[in-house]
Design a protein around this motif. Structure first.
Motif, PDB file in Angstrom:
ATOM      1  N   LYS A 427       0.826  -1.209   0.000  1.00 18.38           N
ATOM      2  CA  LYS A 427       0.000   0.000   0.000  1.00 18.38           C
ATOM      3  C   LYS A 427       0.865   1.265   0.000  1.00 18.38           C
ATOM      4  CE  LYS A 427      -3.875   0.235   2.264  1.00 18.38           C
ATOM      5  NZ  LYS A 427      -4.894   0.317   3.341  1.00 18.38           N
ATOM      6  N   ALA A 431       1.409   3.516  -3.407  1.00 18.10           N
ATOM      7  CA  ALA A 431       0.860   4.871  -3.330  1.00 18.10           C
ATOM      8  C   ALA A 431       1.908   5.917  -3.659  1.00 18.10           C
ATOM      9  CB  ALA A 431       0.302   5.123  -1.936  1.00 18.10           C
ATOM     10  N   GLU A 482      -1.064   5.954   9.892  1.00 13.56           N
ATOM     11  CA  GLU A 482      -2.148   5.339   9.145  1.00 13.56           C
ATOM     12  C   GLU A 482      -1.861   5.582   7.668  1.00 13.56           C
ATOM     13  OE1 GLU A 482      -5.547   4.610   6.981  1.00 13.56           O
ATOM     14  OE2 GLU A 482      -4.974   6.694   7.299  1.00 13.56           O
ATOM     15  N   PRO A 483      -1.866   4.536   6.809  1.00 12.98           N
ATOM     16  CA  PRO A 483      -1.402   4.677   5.423  1.00 12.98           C
ATOM     17  C   PRO A 483      -2.067   5.798   4.651  1.00 12.98           C
ATOM     18  CG  PRO A 483      -1.658   2.371   5.979  1.00 12.98           C
ATOM     19  CD  PRO A 483      -2.195   3.145   7.145  1.00 12.98           C
ATOM     20  N   ARG A 484      -3.407   5.920   4.764  1.00 13.11           N
ATOM     21  CA  ARG A 484      -4.083   6.950   3.969  1.00 13.11           C
ATOM     22  C   ARG A 484      -3.645   8.351   4.381  1.00 13.11           C
ATOM     23  NH1 ARG A 484     -10.443   6.364   3.400  1.00 13.11           N
ATOM     24  NH2 ARG A 484      -9.648   4.486   2.365  1.00 13.11           N
ATOM     25  N   THR A 485      -3.495   8.563   5.677  1.00 14.10           N
ATOM     26  CA  THR A 485      -3.052   9.877   6.158  1.00 14.10           C
ATOM     27  C   THR A 485      -1.637  10.169   5.692  1.00 14.10           C
ATOM     28  OG1 THR A 485      -4.445   9.622   8.113  1.00 14.10           O
ATOM     29  CG2 THR A 485      -2.718  11.290   8.211  1.00 14.10           C
ATOM     30  N   VAL A 487       0.032   8.901   3.055  1.00 10.66           N
ATOM     31  CA  VAL A 487       0.102   9.119   1.611  1.00 10.66           C
ATOM     32  C   VAL A 487      -0.444  10.493   1.251  1.00 10.66           C
ATOM     33  CG1 VAL A 487      -0.773   8.321  -0.610  1.00 10.66           C
ATOM     34  CG2 VAL A 487       0.064   6.671   1.052  1.00 10.66           C
ATOM     35  N   GLY A 488      -1.540  10.888   1.888  1.00 11.18           N
ATOM     36  CA  GLY A 488      -2.100  12.206   1.609  1.00 11.18           C
ATOM     37  C   GLY A 488      -1.151  13.327   1.962  1.00 11.18           C
ATOM     38  N   ASP A 491       1.730  13.342  -0.537  1.00 13.86           N
ATOM     39  CA  ASP A 491       1.312  13.950  -1.808  1.00 13.86           C
ATOM     40  C   ASP A 491       1.481  15.466  -1.761  1.00 13.86           C
ATOM     41  OD1 ASP A 491       0.710  11.657  -3.136  1.00 13.86           O
ATOM     42  OD2 ASP A 491      -1.440  11.732  -2.744  1.00 13.86           O
ATOM     43  N   ASP A 552      -2.524  17.790   9.456  1.00 16.48           N
ATOM     44  CA  ASP A 552      -2.192  16.385   9.186  1.00 16.48           C
ATOM     45  C   ASP A 552      -0.720  16.106   9.450  1.00 16.48           C
ATOM     46  OD1 ASP A 552      -1.964  16.585   5.529  1.00 16.48           O
ATOM     47  OD2 ASP A 552      -1.417  18.003   7.115  1.00 16.48           O
TER      48      ASP A 552
END
Length: 695
Positions: A427, A431, A482-485, A487-488, A491, A552
């Motif tokens: 993941k 990403a 947390e992966p989504r946080t 990666v965001g 980015d 974040d």
């Protein structure tokens, strides 16, 4: 350790390992014991006992016997006939695996007595007294030879307890602690007990699960100790007057034989194939009809038991779901005669958890360090090896070690770690890698669009300024994020940094994890590229400091960005094929920029420039010297510099340079000047470095 999935994989693998080990040790809901016993059943079924069924003869009251002689239950007169026929053949001992409790309700005498009691006709008692007493007749018949009867444990049982087993204890021997005990008994009729040589316990305990796997050596009923039925029959064949508990309490002597006294004063059954039982079984009807030759029974252990479904005398065992109890008793006696009694290994509560811990740690280490394919192979070897060892140990020695339980921590730990490493690494890496194409230089894109024939750009020697940035503490942050946080946030971070590089005329060479590699003066010429690169680094430093204040980024604990710059000749060109264009640079300046980025840790600075970059910039007033260092992989010292920070007033710059000039000439005086400057400029990392270094 740099793999962001490594620490979560360790944590998850260890948690699974601990849970698996805890399951084995704590045995919640008796689940671990059930699993172990079922595994033992498979081993024992695969290595069935190989005994010749020549010691025990089972006289079965089967369907044919009920159809030809009497319905169930048989009257005592029928037992008189059967036992008498057997006694004529002179067996070594007769065991009756049927509870003969209470008066014979099918005989006329007891029937008349019940009628007299219910009707008040006392004359019927006189008639009953004149009739033959089948219970007494059976008792007299039993007394003519060695016959062992049976009793059942019953908490509500009110029968008079028969004479207990004769148990002696060697000096210092402990008292047996049977797992089967009850406050009362269902016992044979006293007149029958008088004719018997012994009374043994017919009761079996299913123990773990629903299958009977053990036969009792001793039980406790109505506060008396009794031997198991099979053990009492065996004692009679040994012509032993008593059981003798050996000094260590681990065995009980019966004549010259020693019976293991473990697992709640019971012995484990090692059953033969049910197909072999027919060879030792004869029908009670055939015995009564004189069809069984005397030599078939002479000198043998003869057991009378019911095998007809009407009797309901069946048990679930490892070899059959409906095993007649008389066949279980026969198997127990044969095991005692041959010594084929499976035993658990010594101290299994210690040995098996230790083995489980060792197997689990090896499997977890393999999963963490050897990759999924090799780890899976090692796990398979561990599983097959342990099962093979368990089977081989039982086949060779009759000892049982849990073949399944110790593997639970290994399987749980290895698979959990592999799943976490695979899922998290895939993941995070996918990403990040999906973003690489967004940060290629517009010049390269336009060049390839305009001239497709230049898809493979030939290498060239070009002087460039290399920029290397890195996020402090990224590995720790990514492992806990947390992966989504994550990666965001990355980015947005890469968007900002790469936009600054491109805006200053540089190209983003590549993004590796959290590092941005930038090149200035490639692939197209960029006048004053060293100065431009320094201005770019300063802007990146300001942007990233502001970025860390985002919500974040604060939650993630986003570290500060460190930047290294150096200038020099490198080889630039396209590396790769049509499927993947990677225009990149190879040379000393690129390596130096990476090492200079790391030097920021030493000085506490954000930007470090090499001596060649400082010379190419040609504006010493814009940079302050930090000192001389030996870069990793180099032998000679080199000077390093850093742009003056925004809060460096002319007075602070002058004071810093004055103190710096004295470092090699008079370190004490330099220290005094740096200390004075530190009071005026408390937040400056370079001043703090020199105070600490010179102190």
């Amino acid at each position: 350790m740099a793999d962001p999935a490594f620490k979560p994989a360790i944590a998850t693998g260890l948690a699974a390992f601990i849970l698996g080990l805890g399951f084995l040790i704590l045995n919640p809901g008796n689940a671990a014991n059930t699993l172990r016993e079922e595994a033992f059943d498979l081993i024992e079924a695969g290595i069935l006992a190989k005994r010749l069924p020549d010691g025990v003869v089972v006289v079965a009251i089967d369907r044919n016997s009920l159809a030809e002689k009497d319905s169930w239950p048989w009257p005592r007169a029928r037992y008189v006939d059967l036992v008498s026929k057997l006694q004529d053949a002179k067996p070594a001992v007769i065991g009756i695996d049927i509870l003969l409790n209470g008066p014979d309700r099918r005989a006329p005498g007891p029937t008349l007595r019940e009628l007299a009691k219910s009707t008040g006709r006392t004359d019927l008692n006189t008639v009953a007294a004149s009739l033959p007493d089948d219970d007494k007749a059976l008792g007299d018949t039993l007394a003519r030879s060695d016959v062992v009867l049976g009793l059942l444990l019953d908490e509500e049982g009110k029968d008079e307890p028969p004479f207990p087993a004769m148990i002696a204890r060697a000096k210092g021997a402990p008292t047996p602690q049977p797992s089967q005990a009850a406050e009362g008994v269902d016992a044979p009729l006293p007149v029958l007990v008088e004719g018997a040589v012994a009374v043994g316990a017919l009761s079996f305990s299913a123990g773990t699960g629903t299958k009977v796997r053990q036969a009792p050596v001793f039980v406790n009923a109505a506060n008396e100790d009794y031997a198991g039925f099979a053990v009492e029959v065996f004692r009679d064949t040994q012509q032993a007057s008593a059981f003798v508990i050996d000094p260590d309490g681990a065995t009980v002597s019966v004549g010259d034989r020693h019976i293991p006294l473990r697992e709640g004063a019971s012995i484990r059954l090692h059953l033969t194939s049910p197909l072999s039982w027919a060879a030792r079984t004869v029908s009670a009807a055939d015995v009564l009809d004189g069809k069984i030759p005397a030599e078939r029974l002479a000198g043998r252990i003869v057991l009378i038991g019911a095998t007809a479904p009407e009797a309901g005398a069946f048990l679930a065992t490892a070899v059959a779901p409906n095993t007649p109890t008389v066949q279980v008793q026969a198997e127990a006696i044969e095991g005692l005669r041959s010594g084929d009694i499976p035993l658990r290994i010594h101290n299994p509560r210690l040995v098996e958890p230790v083995a489980a811990a060792a197997l689990g740690l090896v499997a977890l280490a393999a999963a963490l360090w050897l990759g999924p394919l090799l780890a899976s192979l090692i796990l398979a070897v561990l599983i097959l090896g342990w099962i093979g060892f368990s089977v081989g140990l039982f086949a060779g020695t009759g000892l049982l070690i849990d073949p399944v339980g110790p593997l639970i921590p290994a399987v749980a730990a290895a698979n959990s770690a592999l799943v976490v490493m695979f899922a998290r690494t895939r993941k995070l890496r996918n990403a990040i890698e999906r973003k690489f194409g967004r940060y290629l230089s517009p010049e390269i894109v336009r060049r390839l669009t305009a001239a497709p024939e230049e898809l493979r750009i030939e290498g060239e020697l070009r002087e460039v300024t290399a920029l290397f940035s890195d996020i402090e503490g990224f590995t720790t942050m990514s492992e806990n994020a947390e992966p989504r946080t994550l990666v965001g946030a990355l980015d947005a971070y890469f968007d900002g940094v790469c936009a600054i590089v491109i805006r200053h005329g540089g190209m983003v060479d590549k993004i590796v994890g959290d590092a941005v590699h930038g090149l200035f003066n490639a692939p197209l010429a960029l006048p004053g590229h060293a100065r431009v690169a320094m201005d770019c680094a300063i802007e990146i430093g300001r942007f990233t400091q502001e970025f860390r204040n985002r919500e974040d980024a604060r939650k993630l604990g986003f570290g500060r960005t460190r930047i290294g710059l150096d200038t020099g000749p490198v080889i630039v060109g396209d590396v790769g094929g049509l499927g993947h264009l990677d225009y990149t640079a190879h040379g000393d300046a690129v390596n130096s920029a990476a090492r200079l980025e790391a030097i920021n840790k030493q000085f506490g600075t954000t930007i470090c420039l090499g001596a060649r970059a400082a010379k190419a910039i040609g504006a010493p007033e814009l940079m302050r010297p930090l000192g001389t260092v030996v870069l990793r992989g180099r032998a000679a010292e080199t000077a390093v510099f850093s742009p003056w920070p925004d809060d460096a007033t002319p007075q602070r710059r002058q004071a810093y340079l004055a103190a710096y000039e004295l470092v090699k000439q008079d370190s004490n005086q330099a220290l005094a000047l740096f200390k004075g400057l530190a009071e005026q400029w408390p937040g400056d990392p370079a001043v703090a470095y020199w105070v600490k270094t010179l102190s």
